[in-house]
Write an enzyme that holds these catalytic residues in place. Structure first.
Site, short mmCIF file in Angstrom:
data_model
loop_
_atom_site.label_atom_id
_atom_site.label_comp_id
_atom_site.label_asym_id
_atom_site.label_seq_id
_atom_site.Cartn_x
_atom_site.Cartn_y
_atom_site.Cartn_z
CB SER A 1 -0.76 0.01 1.15
OG SER A 1 -1.64 1.24 1.38
CE1 TYR B 1 -5.20 -1.67 4.45
CE2 TYR B 1 -3.87 0.04 4.28
CZ TYR B 1 -4.53 -1.00 3.42
OH TYR B 1 -4.52 -0.98 2.23
P1 NAP Z 1 -11.62 -5.08 -1.21
O1 NAP Z 1 -12.74 -4.99 -2.69
O2 NAP Z 1 -12.20 -4.79 0.13
O3 NAP Z 1 -11.10 -6.66 -1.43
C1 NAP Z 1 -10.27 -7.01 -0.35
C2 NAP Z 1 -10.29 -8.71 -0.67
O4 NAP Z 1 -9.47 -9.21 0.33
C3 NAP Z 1 -11.80 -9.29 -0.85
O5 NAP Z 1 -11.58 -10.31 -1.60
C4 NAP Z 1 -12.03 -9.87 0.53
O6 NAP Z 1 -13.15 -10.74 0.49
C5 NAP Z 1 -10.58 -10.30 1.06
N1 NAP Z 1 -10.51 -10.60 2.19
C6 NAP Z 1 -10.70 -9.97 3.25
N2 NAP Z 1 -10.71 -10.66 4.54
C7 NAP Z 1 -10.38 -11.98 4.09
C8 NAP Z 1 -10.23 -13.30 4.78
N3 NAP Z 1 -10.54 -13.32 6.11
N4 NAP Z 1 -9.99 -14.28 4.01
C9 NAP Z 1 -9.99 -14.30 2.70
N5 NAP Z 1 -10.15 -13.20 2.04
C10 NAP Z 1 -10.28 -11.89 2.72
O7 NAP Z 1 -10.45 -4.13 -1.47
P2 NAP Z 1 -9.28 -4.05 -2.69
O8 NAP Z 1 -9.04 -2.86 -2.61
O9 NAP Z 1 -9.72 -4.83 -3.77
O10 NAP Z 1 -8.12 -4.58 -1.55
C11 NAP Z 1 -7.21 -5.73 -2.16
C12 NAP Z 1 -5.80 -5.42 -1.43
O11 NAP Z 1 -5.23 -3.97 -2.01
C13 NAP Z 1 -5.77 -5.26 0.04
O12 NAP Z 1 -4.58 -5.83 0.59
C14 NAP Z 1 -5.96 -3.63 0.33
O13 NAP Z 1 -5.20 -3.63 1.42
C15 NAP Z 1 -4.94 -3.32 -0.82
N6 NAP Z 1 -4.83 -2.08 -1.32
C16 NAP Z 1 -6.00 -1.46 -1.65
C17 NAP Z 1 -6.05 0.04 -2.14
C18 NAP Z 1 -7.26 0.63 -2.62
O14 NAP Z 1 -7.03 1.96 -2.93
N7 NAP Z 1 -8.42 0.17 -2.77
C19 NAP Z 1 -4.68 0.64 -1.76
C20 NAP Z 1 -3.50 0.20 -1.32
C21 NAP Z 1 -3.74 -1.22 -1.14
P3 NAP Z 1 -14.54 -10.25 0.97
O15 NAP Z 1 -15.01 -9.43 -0.30
O16 NAP Z 1 -15.31 -11.67 1.38
O17 NAP Z 1 -14.48 -9.38 2.18
#
Ligand code: NAP
Length: 241
Positions: A133, A146
């Site tokens: 991130s 986080y």
């Molecule tokens: P998201 O749409 O909330 O996706 C998060 C994913 O992680 C979902 O598939 C979620 O499943 C899964 N997850 C959460 N808890 C879990 C568990 N206990 N076991 C298995 N899977 C689990 O958000 P995203 O933005 O795509 O995030 C993906 C990654 O990118 C994360 O590591 C996040 O920190 C990182 N990231 C995101 C951003 C951003 O701006 N969006 C920026 C930097 C980093 P469910 O749908 O079932 O909850």
């Protein structure tokens, strides 16, 4: 051909939605067989890929993947699953600390460990892509667990590189900028925060999940064979400001 993933099997955690779904689809487009892992159903993602299957994996148990890589040959691991909890640091609860650290950091380490054990046992090669991130570099606001977890992901990427690079495993990370997914829904719903964020992104827009996917394919491909221990920011220029 050095960007092709043909003949490789990739496992993506949190592949049901957001960045994980986009990465899984791109891996499939690059020719990989994709194991779409999630605590929720990944049926939608599987339906978007020509050669994919689903795996139930709830990483709230950080050891959940312990037997996954002994049961099947996996060449590429993308540790994407992650959660976020927002609260002022003075009010932050132990549960919000532990839940985030378990999924975002402890599970990432033990999933990497299980993957590496299997790759080393078969004297093979492997690629790990961890999703870090901007908060691997910056402090953020109201997200202490986080930020700590994502700084940890950057550190793990480097320590595992030092141990495994000479043994055929590349460990790298992607640091996405501000991407339109469930993770950032609360920020986008707050007009002041939304404007402040947009004003500082040189590209002038939020990222889309698919903006992250090409870098994940590159880091998983033979083109990245000499890329080790990098934390790549894919952020519309945010860190350049
Ligand atoms: P998201 O749409 O909330 O996706 C998060 C994913 O992680 C979902 O598939 C979620 O499943 C899964 N997850 C959460 N808890 C879990 C568990 N206990 N076991 C298995 N899977 C689990 O958000 P995203 O933005 O795509 O995030 C993906 C990654 O990118 C994360 O590591 C996040 O920190 C990182 N990231 C995101 C951003 C951003 O701006 N969006 C920026 C930097 C980093 P469910 O749908 O079932 O909850």
């Amino acid at each position: 051909m050095s960007f092709s993933l043909a003949g490789k099997t990739a496992l993506v955690t949190g592949a049901n939605t957001g960045i994980g779904q986009a990465i899984a689809v791109a891996m499939g487009e690059a020719g990989a067989t994709v194991i779409c892992a999630g605590r929720s159903s990944c049926a939608e993602t599987v339906g978007m890929i020509s050669d994919a299957r689903e795996l139930t994996l709830d990483l709230a148990d950080p050891m959940a993947a312990r037997d996954v890589f002994a049961a099947q040959t996996v060449d590429i691991l993308v540790n994407n699953a992650g959660i976020i909890r927002r609260n002022d640091s003075v009010d932050f609860t132990e549960a919000d600390w532990d839940d985030v650290m378990d999924v975002n950091l402890k599970a990432v380490f033990f999933t990497c460990q299980a993957f590496a054990k299997a790759v080393l046992a078969r004297k093979g090669t492997g690629k790990i892509v961890n999703i870090a991130s901007l908060l691997s570099f910056q402090g953020g606001i109201r997200v202490p667990s986080y930020t700590a977890s994502k700084h940890g992901v950057a550190g793990l990427t480097k320590i595992l590189t030092n141990e495994w690079a000479a043994k055929g495993i590349n460990v790298n990370a992607i640091a996405p900028g501000y991407i339109e997914t469930n993770n950032t829904a609360a920020l986008r719903a707050d007009p002041e925060r939304n404007k402040a964020i947009l004003d500082r992104i040189p590209a002038g827009r939020w990222g889309a999940a698919k903006d992250i996917a090409g870098t994940a394919v590159f880091l998983s491909s033979p083109a990245a064979d000499y890329v080790h221990g990098a934390v790549f920011n894919v952020d519309g220029g945010w860190l350049a400001r």
